[in-house]
Design an enzyme around this catalytic site. Structure first.
Site, PDB file in Angstrom:
ATOM      1  N   ASP A  32      20.997 -16.725  36.077  1.00 30.56           N
ATOM      2  CA  ASP A  32      22.090 -16.264  35.210  1.00 30.56           C
ATOM      3  C   ASP A  32      22.134 -14.752  35.237  1.00 30.56           C
ATOM      4  O   ASP A  32      21.249 -14.088  34.694  1.00 30.56           O
ATOM      5  CB  ASP A  32      21.842 -16.739  33.774  1.00 30.56           C
ATOM      6  CG  ASP A  32      22.160 -18.207  33.604  1.00 30.56           C
ATOM      7  OD1 ASP A  32      23.284 -18.603  33.954  1.00 30.56           O
ATOM      8  OD2 ASP A  32      21.286 -18.951  33.133  1.00 30.56           O
ATOM      9  N   ASP A 173      26.548 -26.807  33.018  1.00 31.07           N
ATOM     10  CA  ASP A 173      25.597 -25.768  32.599  1.00 31.07           C
ATOM     11  C   ASP A 173      25.731 -25.457  31.113  1.00 31.07           C
ATOM     12  O   ASP A 173      26.791 -25.036  30.650  1.00 31.07           O
ATOM     13  CB  ASP A 173      25.902 -24.502  33.425  1.00 31.07           C
ATOM     14  CG  ASP A 173      24.978 -23.347  33.097  1.00 31.07           C
ATOM     15  OD1 ASP A 173      23.900 -23.571  32.512  1.00 31.07           O
ATOM     16  OD2 ASP A 173      25.351 -22.202  33.441  1.00 31.07           O
TER      17      ASP A 173
HETATM   18  C1  DX5 Z   1      24.493 -19.391  29.553  1.00 28.90           C
HETATM   19  C2  DX5 Z   1      23.909 -19.700  30.895  1.00 28.90           C
HETATM   20  C3  DX5 Z   1      23.223 -21.024  31.017  1.00 28.90           C
HETATM   21  C4  DX5 Z   1      22.082 -21.201  30.077  1.00 28.90           C
HETATM   22  C5  DX5 Z   1      21.548 -22.603  30.101  1.00 28.90           C
HETATM   23  O1  DX5 Z   1      25.109 -18.155  29.611  1.00 28.90           O
HETATM   24  O2  DX5 Z   1      24.906 -19.664  31.877  1.00 28.90           O
HETATM   25  O3  DX5 Z   1      22.806 -21.204  32.362  1.00 28.90           O
HETATM   26  O4  DX5 Z   1      21.041 -20.342  30.361  1.00 28.90           O
HETATM   27  O5  DX5 Z   1      20.498 -22.661  29.192  1.00 28.90           O
HETATM   28  P1  DX5 Z   1      20.313 -23.877  28.175  1.00 28.90           P
HETATM   29  O6  DX5 Z   1      20.002 -25.058  29.031  1.00 28.90           O
HETATM   30  O7  DX5 Z   1      19.205 -23.429  27.325  1.00 28.90           O
HETATM   31  O8  DX5 Z   1      21.614 -24.045  27.447  1.00 28.90           O
HETATM   32 ZN    ZN Z   2      24.340 -20.344  33.888  1.00 26.51          ZN
END
Ligand code: DX5
Ligand code: ZN
Length: 210
Positions: A32, A173
């Site tokens: 990310d 995601d």
């Molecule tokens: C949010 C990100 C995601 C996030 C997912 O901005 O794009 O990839 O890190 O993390 P979890 O699974 O904790 O929601």
């Molecule tokens: Zn992400």
């Protein structure tokens, strides 16, 4: 369903977290990347990403939450294991040109849609993308709760892919855990972050998701 592990939010220092994910059978590491533009936050710098993943033993899907992706496409496409470079559909850019640019750099191109962005708005790009990332949360932070209305987009995308014989993979995601995974039927790649990286046993959590 393939599993991609987002390392945005973890209990361990970042390099140790990556090391531990690399020991699991996860299919991808989800990177990310934010630079204080598209979302008002930044995590690691471009150079840190290059350093952290230069010897990665996992394929990477790199989620570019930035308003101007070109310089990051240039940088991250040099990473051997970078497989997908994903741009956001909401940015003020010529999206088709960016998709072409990612392909020109020899990588697969992905497009991400925020929770309140409609599938309809990216229809014109679907012929040329390799990966569509449905955001289940507002981009910026790990550990948020999945917005359930976003899961309706899975079937919409499957239908378009079937109707037109397109080839993109569908990824989801945000907010993915042992409970919400049940809502993700038909998804090719589930991205999960805090559910895995805030635990003490990454492989066990990945097994549960699978
Ligand atoms: C949010 C990100 C995601 C996030 C997912 O901005 O794009 O990839 O890190 O993390 P979890 O699974 O904790 O929601
Ligand atoms: Zn992400």
């Amino acid at each position: 369903m393939k599993i991609s592990v987002s390392i945005l939010k973890s209990k361990l220092p970042r390099s140790k977290c990556i090391y531990d994910v690399e020991k699991t059978d996860a299919d991808f590491i989800h990177v990310d990347f934010m630079d204080n533009t598209f979302v008002k936050r930044s995590t690691f710098t471009k150079d840190e990403v290059l350093e952290l993943f230069k010897n990665s033993n996992k394929d990477l899907d790199i989620h570019l939450m930035v308003n101007h992706p070109k310089e990051y496409i240039d940088a991250f496409s040099t990473l051997k294991r970078c497989k997908y470079l994903i741009i956001h559909s909401e940015i003020n850019h010529d999206i088709s040109e960016l998709i072409e640019y990612i392909h020109f750099k020899g990588k697969k191109a992905g497009i991400a849609i925020n929770p309140y962005t409609k599938v309809e708005s990216i229809k014109q790009y679907l012929e040329n993308v390799d990966y569509v990332l449905i955001m289940g949360v507002i981009p910026g932070f790990g550990g948020q709760e999945l917005i359930t209305s976003t899961t309706m987009k899975i079937d919409e995308l499957i239908k378009i892919r079937d109707d037109y014989d397109y080839h993109f993979e569908i990824s989801f995601d945000g907010g993915v855990n042992d409970d919400t995974i049940k809502l993700l039927d038909g998804v090719d790649i589930a991205v999960s972050g805090s559910y895995i990286c805030m635990s003490d046993n990454y492989q066990e959590k990945i097994n549960t998701l699978r």
